[in-house]
Every structure is written in C-alpha cells, then in structure tokens.
Design a protein around this motif. Structure first.
Motif, PDB file in Angstrom:
ATOM      1  N   ILE A   5       0.863  -1.178   0.000  1.00 23.69           N
ATOM      2  CA  ILE A   5       0.000   0.000   0.000  1.00 23.69           C
ATOM      3  C   ILE A   5       0.895   1.220   0.000  1.00 23.69           C
ATOM      4  O   ILE A   5       1.718   1.386   0.900  1.00 23.69           O
ATOM      5  N   PRO A   6       0.758   2.064  -1.014  1.00 23.10           N
ATOM      6  CA  PRO A   6       1.681   3.199  -1.141  1.00 23.10           C
ATOM      7  C   PRO A   6       1.694   4.024   0.134  1.00 23.10           C
ATOM      8  O   PRO A   6       0.647   4.253   0.741  1.00 23.10           O
ATOM      9  N   GLY A   7       2.853   4.437   0.547  1.00 29.96           N
ATOM     10  CA  GLY A   7       2.956   5.255   1.756  1.00 29.96           C
ATOM     11  C   GLY A   7       3.080   4.398   2.986  1.00 29.96           C
ATOM     12  O   GLY A   7       4.138   4.300   3.603  1.00 29.96           O
ATOM     13  N   LEU A   8       2.003   3.693   3.300  1.00 31.71           N
ATOM     14  CA  LEU A   8       1.987   2.889   4.521  1.00 31.71           C
ATOM     15  C   LEU A   8       3.069   1.819   4.492  1.00 31.71           C
ATOM     16  O   LEU A   8       3.664   1.490   5.519  1.00 31.71           O
ATOM     17  N   ALA A   9       3.333   1.271   3.310  1.00 23.36           N
ATOM     18  CA  ALA A   9       4.258   0.151   3.223  1.00 23.36           C
ATOM     19  C   ALA A   9       5.686   0.563   3.574  1.00 23.36           C
ATOM     20  O   ALA A   9       6.513  -0.279   3.896  1.00 23.36           O
TER      21      ALA A   9
END
Lengths: 392, 430, 539
Positions: free
Chosen positions: B254-258
C-alpha cells in the motif's frame, strides 16, 4: 397381563439392505461419470458427439467397463483376490469397530488414524528390536500395539472427561501429532534402518509376522478382526461396561442421574476404541505383504485406514456385524482398486470417491428413494446411534 | 393497571461471585499448564548459553532497524520465574477481578519470549522478528477465511467440519482454472464457486436431508480428498503444465503505509487475499450484529422454533448462511494455490481447515475473537518454521507439530467449556 | 361481555372439521371451534388431549390433514405462521419462543424488522418496547437479556411480542403453569383488560379453578375431539367429568401421617451453586421425618431442582451438611447416594429419567445394572433382567407391547411408571420426586399419587418438588416454600393458597399470614376476590 419375556430375533432390515445396494449402485454411476469427464481421450471423443455419438459412447463404455471389471476381478475374482480383500478388510474392520464403539458412547472418534499409527509404531518396534521365540514375540508385539493405540485414544478420553475439550478437535490434532512423532522416530537410531538415510525402519522379525495361509493373503489379522468384532458385540450387548457405554451414548443426562460416571465411561470407551484402532495399526505393521514379509515402518505405514474406518463404522451403523460387512465391502474396493490401478490405469483414488459417495447416499435415504422411487422409504434415521449437537 | 404489585418477583437472584466446579477446573488446569511450561523453561536453562539476537529488519529493508541482543540465561530464567509466579497465582485461587487475565497475558508473553530466547541463544543467525510477524499474517489469512466460514455456518446452527474439504476443492479449482486462463480473478471466482458447491452439499444434506452434521463434514472432506485426488491423478498430473501452473498473487504494497519501518513490511505488503481477509472480519461482524439477516442467522442458531413462530424460514436462513460461509471457504482455499507456488498437490491443506474450526470454538463463535485465534495459530506455525532454519536444539519434526499441540492445549486447558449456539448441530425438523 | 353463540358471519375465527394425525395417532379429530372478539374462550382438556396441536394448526405451525380455517370470513387454506400473524393471530407458547441470549428488544423485532436497509434499528425497537409496555402496563426493560429475567417477566415479553404485531386473536397456551397464584391473578386481569379492548383470547388450560374464574365460554376437548361446551358457573365436578370422561375424585385418599420420632433426612446450612455459577440454594435447613411427605413448593427456578440434584450428588454441595439416617450424603456420587437408599424421580423423565432408545427391561435396571443379580463380574445376566422386567411391568401395570419395546414408544404416563417401578422396587430411606405428575393425564396422576403415599406409609422419608399448588396441597404433610434458594417457611397443608402464593413471592410466613385476611380453605375464594378488588383499585 404381563408380556412374556422372549428372545430377540434377528430381523433382516430389508429396506436398509435395498437402500445400501441402491447407494452402492448410485455411487458407481457417479464414479463412472467422473471417469469419463476426467479422461482426456474419452472427452475428446465427446467433442464430436453429435456427429458420431457411437465413438464417444463406445469409448466411455470401454473406459468404465474396463475399470470396473478390473475392480471386481481384483476383489472377488478367485482365491487370490478374495484373500487380498480379507487382508485389506481386516484393518478396516478393526479400526471401524474402534470408531463405532466410540459412536455408541456418543463420541466422535476421528482419531483412529493416529491411534493406528501408534499401534503400528509400538508393534513394529517390538517386532524388529526384540528377538523372542515364535508365538511369544508375535503376541507381545500385538499386545504392545493394542496398548499403544489405547494410550493414544485414552489421552483423548481423559482430556474430554477432565476438561471438556471436544473430541473431534482433539482427535484430529492427535492424528497430526502421531504422524509427527512417527516422522521424528524414523530419524532416530532406534527406529531408522542402519545404513539408510530415508525414514524407514528395519524389517520385522519373522517370529513377529502374522502367519498366513499358503497361496493367498488370508492371514491371522482377519481372524483377529473377526474375534474383535465378536468381542465388541459381547461387550456392548452382554456386559455391564457396554450397558454403561450405550446408556451414556444414548442419554448422558439419564445415565448420570442413574449413577453412572459419564467421565469414567468416556475414558474407558476411548481407551478401548484406541486399542481397536491400534489393532488396525498392528496389522499394517505385522501383516505379511505380497512378498510374505511385513511392510517396514515408514510414514505411510497405515495409509488412510483411520479415515476409511469412519466410513466403515457409519455404513455398519456402529454395530459389530454391520462393521464387518462394511469393512469387507470397502476392503474389496481397496483390493479391486489396486488391481484397477495396475490393469486399467485408473487411479486408486477413485475408491475414495466411491467410499464417500456410498456413505453419503446411505446417510440420506430420502434422497435415494427420491432417485430410485420404487424403494420404500426407511423409517429410522441413518447411522443408528450418532451423537447430535455442536462442537463444545 | 400495573402488574408490579408484588415486585419482589421481578428481579433475579443476584449473581454471587462463586466459583463453579467448571471454572475451578479451568483455573487449576491453566495453572498447571503454565507451571509446566515454566518448569520446562527452567530445565532449558541447562542448554542456554550465549546471547540471543532478534533482528527487527531483514537485509533487504530500506530502513535498517537494529538487531536486539538479550542475554540468554538471564532472560530464560526471568521468563521461567514469571510463568511460575503466574501459575502460583492461578493455583492458589487468590487472583481476583482483572488479575487472572493480566497474569495469563504475562505468562503467555513470557512463554513466547523465553522459548524464543532459549531457541535462538548461541545461534549464528539472529531471529528475524519482522519475518515472524509478516509470516504470521500470511499463514493466518486462509485460517481467518476458514474461521469466518465456520462462524457463519455455526451461528446459524450448522456445524461445519468440512472447512478442510472446502479449502481443498477451492484450491484445486483455483489451480485448474488459473492454469487454463492464466488469470487471477478467474482463479478466485473458480475457487469461490468450488467453495459454494461444497457448501451447497453441506446445506442440502444437513438442512434438507437432516444428516448428522459432524458425520457429514467428515464424509464431505473424504469426498473432496477423493475427487481432487482422482482428478489430480487422472487429469492434472499427466499434463501439469497445462492444468497445474496457475498465476501467483503478488504482494500489493500500500503506497505510503508500506514504507513505515517494521510495520510497513509486516502489515502493508501483503497480497490481495490478506487485505480481503481483514476486511471480511469486519464485514462478518457487521452482518452478524448489525443487520436484519445477522439477527435472523443468530436466532435460527439459538432457537429455530422461535424464529419459525415469527414467520422466519429456518431452512432459508440456514442455507443463506452456509452459502455465505462457502464464499469464505473458497477464498481461503484459493490462498493455498495462488499465494504460494500456483500449483496443487494432493491433500496439501494439511489440517488448516480443522485448525480454523478450532479457532471458531476457541473464539467463541465470534468473528473477531476467532480471527485473533487464527493469528495465534499463524504465529505458532511461523515460529516453528523460523526456528527450523536456526538449527535449534529441538528436532524439526517436533516444531512442525507445535501448532497441533497448541490447539489441544488451547481447547483443553485455556478455553474450558464454552457455550456454542444452542441449536448448533441439531437438524430442524418441521 | 356475555358471550353470544356462533359469531356473525365475517367476524371472528371459524375452525371447521380440523383433523391432524401423527402417524397412527389422531391428535385432532374433526374439531369445530368458533372464536369471537371480545371474549375469553377457554379450551379445557387433559394433558395430551390435543389442545396445543389445535392451536399450532391455527397458528400455521402445523398443517391440518383436513378441515378449514376462516378468519373474518376469509378462508386460510395453507397457513404459515407469517400469514397467521398477518391475519392478527398471536400466540404465547407454553415453552417460550424467546431467544435466550437476545435482549427483549431484539426478540421483539425478530421477524418484523424494518426491511428497507437491511440494517437493524435498535433504537426504534427500544422505543417500541417502551411504548407497548407502557400502553399495556407490562413493565419490561428493552435491554434486559431474556435468560436473566424471571419466567413471569419472560411471559410478559411473549405477550408483548404478540401485541407488537397488533394481534386481535391472542392464544395463551397453559400460561399459568409457571406463575405464583398472585402472578396468575395479575395475568388474568391483563387478559380481562385485553378482552375489554375487543381482543379475542383463547386460554388453554387444564386447571378447573382458572377456567371458572375467567372464562366467558368453555370448550372441552378429550382425545382430540370436542366433547362439549360448558358454562363457567358449572360445578367443578361436572367440568372434571366432562374433561376426563368419568367421575373423578378430586381429593387424594390419604391417611394421617405417622412420622418417625427422629428425622431421617437432615439438611443443615446447605449451599449449592447451579451449573451456570449462580447461588441456587443458600443456607438451607430442612428436616424430613420417615413416614411423612414434605412438599417443596415454589415458582420454577428458585433452587428446587438444584436442591434435588444436590441430594442425589449430581451437583456438588458447596457448604453445609446433608445426613441420611445419620450418615453424611455430602460428597457422595449419585451411585453412592443411590446405594445409600435414595430413590430419585427426576423432573424431566425424557431427559433424565430414562434412556429413550433403551428397552423397558433395560430402563428398569438403569441404576442397578451392575449389581447382583443382574451382573456377574462384568457379564450381564439377561434372563434375570427379563424376569425383573416382566415382574415390574405386571406390578406397576406398565402398558407396553413387550419388555423389549423402547421406552420412547410408551406414553408419558407409562414412561413415568417405568421410572417409578425402578425407583420404588428397592427398599428406600429417602425418595426425592420432582414434578412427579407433570404432563400426565388424570388416571396416571392418581396412580402416581397413590404410589407416593404408599411409599410414605412404608416409613420412607419423601420429598416432593412440585410447582403445582394443587398437587402440593393434596400430597403434603408439611409444605416447605422455596424462594431464591431459601426456605421461606414450613407450613401445614391446610394453609390457604393466598398465603402460599405470598410465600412463593418471598413474603415471610408470619407476614403472609398476617396480610392474608383468612387462612382457611373455606374462606380462600373470598380472600382472592378481595385481593383482586384491591389490585383494581390500585391501578
């Protein structure tokens, strides 16, 4: 006026017999459809079914008749095949008796597999480690196997009685644990055959091998299975222990109110059921294979006896005679299945499908009478005593 | 007109804080269990030397977190003593109020910490913590789906022992259809359909033909083993390239969260099924407790006659719940094929369906609790396989049976007698 | 208020020729029945006469084999509960149709949820419960969980459930079985006010007193047939004869007790926990002498069952001592207490009394199967088992096809005879009988009562747990009333129903005696009237 005390007569439940036969036929029909569907060659002929239906039909017929003919011939086509059937049936009968006995006490013993594994481990260990005179060696190995299975079953009974843990979950887990234990033991010097790196044990002594009749596979194991069936019948119908087992199974509340100990009965039942399944494992470990020597202990030693036993017990309505007959039927399927695999190149796994379907149809007599309308519907529910209710 | 002239009858005898034999037994067995583990840890001290290292990141992570080092002997000793202290608390019966829960949690942590330290101390490689958690989630994913399937079925009064069979058939269907179409969505749909077919078999035999449900589950499992096994032998194995090479699910960061250190890799770099599982837990909870359908499912599982008398079709609701369960069973099954190698082997779900069933019981038929239990099983399984690579003093075969032993201990010792839906497993005859 | 005979066409319920068979049994045999709004219609009949079956047919739970139902002139051929509810029929079942783990509000909206979004609207449901309970004066908390409520309140929830559907025809199936006399009176006043609102009430019962008190119209059913109608003013003996089919003596024939000088059973400070963890019996003292019957009266669920099971040893005694003839019973298992001379007739004969799938012969040895002469070692002597069975079947007149028939094939009365034959065939020191006549017809009740009194006259200490006040008064030499796990007081059998009722609601003996205007049976009816008057004034 009091009714006269009279002996119970053996009444043949004809409608049960007919339903069972119909179920077997239906299962074979579904099995045939499965064979046609999964055979690439036959299916390719169905592609032009409407152009020339005879091709597809003939190919289908050849496939089905070839497989089933091999199956039947391998099961009952002569002395050799028949003794192969008894050899396959014997462990199924023993383990089936174990599952059925537990059913009678209201317990789902899904753990015959693990109990049989333990029986096989102990019997084989005694068989290849100790070196004793004929007779005594075999006797001790058998007793050891019985105790091994009984111990494994007894744990489940004890857990159920003391903590209320549901036996379905516990027995399933005990199956995996038994297999893990076997895998571990086969890496230890005590069990692994010297000079081998794969998990296989030494060969069991000749003195601990079950004797067989010349020219076939009829060996002591089948006799033991029949004796076990008689013993279970006596226990259930003629002894106080069986009286308590049946009472606890049919109505635990009433049994407790009448002063029976449900906990103790549970433990005793699972102990005995484990011993019976253990005897199945003993047969796998000590019964002679086609070569005359027992199969050495390995991971697959008991095959799927424990799971097949559940279907045997269900089909046999948890009664000793029924279990013997059901065991013979599924033993014949296995023996024939092996022949079918080698002669007609149809995988042995088809017998698993047939087994499951037979039990499924027998379980739903209303469905069978719907499909085969000239059969009279059966009044009683299938399976005789099987406990109701959830998993906790 | 008021009916409460004799209002003394209207209130209930106050619940006294009394220990029933059942609770006493549960308390004592828990105590003995914790004490046993504590003693085992102390015995393990003899083979504990050096220090244990725990790696918070693995070599490929962008942000490298430090590797934590703890002294082996001291940590194991402290953990063992903590277990013993908790056990004394349980056995003496002097814990009241929140204390038993707290002591249980402390003992649980101490067991895990102590065991890991014992296993990892003095080894060359550090214990990979982030792998442990990421693997836990991945192993728990199919279990969560299976547990949700079980919760839905059993809440409506149908015992589902055939989760295993649903897994197996769905995994098989996913392999075949995935291979033939090279499409993940098609494989997922096929898996769901296979789950639905198995669920429909469960429904028709248990609801319409009143077959004993545990028996039925066992037989359906056998049928699934037989059919998939037969088709595998006859059809798939001779042409495994054509039929047994389904596409594999890729991780979907997940973009950002990852990119959050540690947690990003653990939580937000899973495949689509893992996210779906997390969402499904919430959805099932919502359905069961906040919708009309859920109220009806719970009602037919508790008191089908009562539902019948207010005009609810018991059979209809049970069918719908079992079919909904089949969808989750199918999704769970697809995981075994699509989230690993993309190919099917005979009976390769090895008891995961049964573990999911155990999680349902231990989670008291509640979607969220059952899912937490699945995480527990995932954790134990992942730990066992991680330790195998560390060449710990324990034989690997024992590590492999750890999840099954944990299940028995959990069902027998920690859970005690739980209360299933009142009509669970009882066919409804009209 | 005076009932008119058949209702005008197009109003009311009209059942014609209703026939319902279960296998060979004809439960309803061509029954005609008319129910008119604004009246209370009593269906009077013995246990097993077919009243409940008829009402289940009316409510759509069972399909009739023959006959028609018309509601306000409209034929309802294949009715389902849903259609019945829509047609304005509501039913309060004898066994409550409430989901135990749901709240009152959840039970109320089940099946009639607002269907637009699929989401539950609990706030609205709560408001609905409050509005309804206010309107009908039934005090119920919408957020209470059913299993935490006393049975009396659960019954109000059942009534609310029916009223929530705007039921015009309210069927009450044996509603008073679980209530104290005072609660019964309250229920009756609720019924009257509902009738006065124009609702039709079908009141199913086998209790003559209640019928005479409240009925506008009485239909008597026997063996599945309507055998006649009666007026509430008819004498009790006539109603009883119509119901049973022969003249019935309403009094139990019983000699004066001659109790032993010393108590045989002595309970001191006994505490018992129920399986769900609540204190069921608290600090209970009780002495029972040989040759007397002590009846334990009380509303269901006040610890009587747990007390009986603790005597048997089925559940553990937490504190206190139980002695039988000077020997302790506490800590013994059921098999040990049975050996010590305890006979036990459980409350639920199907669940606890016998094993349904076992034969009559097997059930007759269920609690001494492993003793001489039936067992040698672990082998059963089947000929001895059969001899015993033949003997008991004869002695207790158990109507069975054979001793090898399963007990589940017998009628309720004969099942109870099997239990009694088993328990009374030994020399007993103590007999504990719970609800010994529940669900039995009058003939079987007479038989059971006779046997219990014979056992008393043999010098056995007899404890009878019963929620039926009529039975308690008829059998007891002394009555111990239990409330919330304690004995409220011990009173003689000629104590008035009113006093007993007050005690069953927890009022101590002296207070109950003082507040009751009269303590003799003769003046009891007047007392009841008075208390009813009082209640109407209060509201």
């Amino acid at each position: 006026m009091s009714p006269e005390p009279r002996k119970r007569r053996l009444v043949i439940p004809w409608s049960d017999v007919l339903i069972t036969i119909a179920s077997i036929v239906l299962a074979f029909i579904v099995g045939a459809l499965l064979m046609i569907f999964s055979d690439t060659e036959v299916r390719s002929k169905f592609a032009y079914f409407f152009a020339r239906p005879s091709d597809a039909l003939i190919a289908s017929w050849e496939k089905i008749s070839g497989a089933y003919a091999a199956l039947i011939k391998g099961a009952i086509g002569g002395y050799g095949p028949i003794t192969e059937t008894t050899a396959q049936a014997a462990p199924l009968i023993c383990a089936g008796l174990g599952v059925g006995l537990a059913f009678r006490a209201g317990l789902f013993n899904i753990g015959a597999q693990g109990q049989a594994v333990l029986g096989a481990i102990v019997a084989a260990y005694i068989g290849f480690t100790w070196h004793l005179p004929p007779g005594i060696h075999l006797l001790l190995a058998i007793l050891g196997g019985l105790l091994g299975g009984a111990f494994w079953g007894g744990i489940v009974g004890w857990l159920k009685a003391k903590t209320g843990a549901h036996e379905v979950i516990v027995t399933i887990m005990m199956n995996y644990i038994a297999l893990g234990l076997l895998a571990y033991l086969l890496t230890t010097p005590a069990f692994q055959r010297p000079g081998r790196t794969d998990p296989i044990s030494p060969i069991v002594d000749w003195n601990a091998t079950m004797p067989r009749l010349e020219g076939g596979q009829l060996h002591l194991g089948f006799l033991l299975a029949l004796l076990a069936a008689v013993a279970v019948w006596w226990l259930l119908d003629r002894s106080t222990i069986g009286f308590a087992i049946r009472a606890v199974g049919a109505n635990p509340h009433a049994a407790a109110t009448a002063g029976m100990s449900v906990a103790r009965t549970t433990i005793i039942t699972m102990f005995l059921a484990g011993a019976l399944a253990g005897l199945a494992g003993v047969q796998a470990a000590l019964g002679p294979s086609a070569s005359g020597l027992p199969v050495p202990l390995s991971l697959g030693i008991v095959g799927s006896i424990g799971f097949d036993a559940i279907t045997v017990a269900l089909l046999g309505q948890s009664k000793p005679l029924g279990t013997v007959l059901a065991g013979l039927l599924f033993g014949a399927l296995h023996a024939g299945g092996l022949a079918m695999q080698s002669v007609a190149q149809t995988p042995l796994t088809l017998t698993t499908v047939l087994q499951a379907l037979i039990v499924l149809f027998v379980a739903a007599p209303a469905l069978v009478t719907k499909i085969v309308p000239f059969l009279k519907p059966r009044k009683t529910r299938a399976f005789g005593p099987v406990p109701e209710g959830g998993l906790a | 007109m008021s009916i409460d002239t004799v209002d003394r009858t209207a209130s209930r005898p106050e619940a006294a804080p009394l220990e029933t034999p059942g609770r006493r037994r549960q308390r004592i067995s828990t105590g003995i269990l914790i004490a046993g583990v504590g003693v085992l840890l102390l015995v393990g001290l003899a083979s504990t030397d050096g220090s244990a290292r725990f790696a918070l990141s693995d070599a490929f992570d962008e942000v490298q977190l430090p590797t934590v080092t703890v002294p082996g002997f001291t940590t194991v000793l402290v953990c063992g003593l903590l277990c013993l202290a908790a056990a004394v608390g349980y056995l003496s019966g002097s814990l009241r109020g929140r204390w038993p829960v707290l002591a249980g949690a402390v003992a649980g942590l101490a067991v895990v910490m102590g065991f890991l330290t014992w296993a990892a101390s003095g080894r060359e490689l550090p214990f990979p913590v982030s792998n442990q958690f990421a693997g836990t989630l991945s192993l728990a994913t199919p279990l969560v789906f299976g547990a949700l399937c079980g919760v839905l079925c059993e809440r409506s009064g149908i015992v589902n022992v055939s989760i295993e069979g649903q897994f197996l058939s769905a995994a098989f269907a996913a392999a075949i259809v995935g291979s033939l179409t090279s499409s993940v969505p098609a494989a997922l749909i096929a898996a769901v359909l296979a789950g639905l077919v198995m669920a429909a078999l469960l429904a028709v035999f248990s609801i319409n033909y009143l077959v004993n449900q545990v028996v039925l589950g066992v037989v359906l499992n056998l049928l699934a083993v037989g059919v998939t096994g037969f088709l595998f032998d006859q059809l798939v194995e001779p042409a495994s390239l054509k039929y047994n090479s389904a596409p594999v699910l890729e991780p979907l960061p997940i973009p950002g969260l990852a990119s959050i250190p540690f947690f990003g890799r653990v939580l937000f770099e899973q495949n689509i099924l893992a996210y779906l599982a997390a969402i499904s837990v919430f959805v099932v909870w919502l359905v069961l407790y906040r919708t009309t359908w859920g109220l009806r499912i719970r009602a037919v599982g508790e008191h089908p006659e009562a539902a019948d008398t207010v005009g609810i079709s018991v059979r209809g609701i049970r069918w719908s719940a079992v079919l909904a369960g089949g969808v989750f069973g199918g999704l769970g099954g697809s995981f075994f094929t699509l989230a690993s190698t993309g190919s099917f082997t005979k009976e390769f779900t090895v008891g995961n369906g049964f573990i999911a069933l155990a999680a349902v019981i231990m989670g008291r038929w509640h979607p969220v609790l059952a899912s937490i239990m699945c995480l527990f099983f995932g954790f134990v399984t992942q730990m066992a396989s991680q330790l195998q690579t560390l060449s710990t003093p324990m034989p690997s075969q024992f590590l492999l049976i750890l999840p099954y032993v944990a299940t028995i201990i959990a069902v027998a010792g920690l859970v005690g007698r739980v209360r299933p839906p009142a009509a669970d497993g009882i066919p409804y005859e009209k | 208020m005076t009932p008119s005979s058949p209702p005008a066409v197009g109003t009311g319920l009209r059942l014609r020729g209703i026939t319902k068979r279960f296998g060979d049994l004809v439960a309803n045999d061509s029954i005609d029945l008319d129910i008119t709004p604004g009246e209370i219609h009593c269906l009077l009949g013995e246990n097993g006469a077919g009243k409940t079956t008829l009402m289940n047919v009316l409510y759509g739970l069972l399909q009739p084999d023959d006959g028609t139902i018309s509601i306000e002139g409209v034929d309802h051929a294949h009715e389902t509960p849903k259609e019945a509810i829509a047609a304005g029929i509501g039913m309060v079942h004898q066994h409550f149709m409430l989901v135990d783990v749901f709240t009152v509000a959840e039970n109320l909206i089940l099946g009639r949820e607002d269907g637009t979004t699929g989401l539950l609207n609990m706030a609205q449901a709560r408001r609905h419960v409050r509005a309804l309970s206010e309107r009908y004066g039934l005090n119920v908390d919408p957020d209470a969980v059913i299993e935490d409520l006393p049975v009396g309140v659960q019954q109000r929830v059942e009534i609310l459930k029916a009223l929530a559907n705007d039921a015009k025809y309210l069927i009450l199936d044996e509603p008073t079985a679980v209530l104290t006399p005072q609660e019964t009176d309250q229920l009756m006043s609720v019924m009257r006010s509902l009738r006065d609102e124009g609702k039709a009430i079908v009141f199913i019962t086998h209790k003559l007193r209640e019928v005479r008190e409240i009925a506008d119209k009485i239909t008597v059913i026997r063996h599945g047939k309507v055998v006649g109608t009666a007026k509430p003013t008819d004498p009790e003996a006539d109603l009883a004869e119509l119901m049973v089919g022969r003249a019935v003596t309403l009094v139990v024939d019983k000699k004066l007790a001659s109790p032993s000088p010393e108590p045989r059973l002595a309970l001191k400070g006994v505490w018992v926990a129920s399986p769900n963890g609540t204190l069921a019996v608290q600090d209970l003292d009780l002495d029972v002498f040989g040759g007397e019957i002590v009846c334990i009266a009380g509303v269901q669920g006040n610890g009587q069952t747990e007390l009986a099971e603790a005597l048997l040893g089925l559940i553990r005694v937490l504190k206190g001592s139980i002695q039988l003839d000077g020997r302790p019973l506490t800590g013994l298992t059921p098999s040990e207490t049975i050996d010590a001379g305890l006979g036990f007739v459980p409350e639920d004969r199907k669940q606890h009394g016998c094993v349904g799938t076992f034969t009559v012969a097997e059930n007759l040895i269920l609690n001494h199967y492993d003793e001489h002469p039936y067992a040698r070692g672990i082998a059963l002597d089947l000929s001895k088992v059969r001899q015993n069975a033949a003997h008991r079947v004869d002695e207790f007149d158990i109507r069975t096809q054979s001793i090898e028939s399963t007990v589940s094939s017998l009628s309720g009365g004969n099942q109870q005879k099997v239990v009694l034959a088993r328990e009374l065939s030994r020399t007993l020191a103590l007999l504990v009988a719970c609800q010994p006549t529940r669900g039995l017809d009058v003939g079987a009740v007479e038989f059971v009562h006779k046997r219990l009194i014979e056992e008393r006259d043999r010098g056995t200490a007899v404890v009878i747990v019963s929620t039926e006040l009529d039975e308690v008064v008829a059998l007891a030499d002394r009555i111990a009333v239990m409330y919330r796990g304690r004995v409220v007081g011990i009173v003689p059998p000629d104590t008035s129903r009113e006093v007993l009722g007050l005690m069953m609601a927890g009022v101590p003996t002296e207070e109950a005696l003082a507040s009751a205007s009269s303590t003799t049976l003769a003046e009891e009816d007047a007392a009841l009237e008075a208390s009813l008057e009082e209640m109407h004034h209060e509201s």
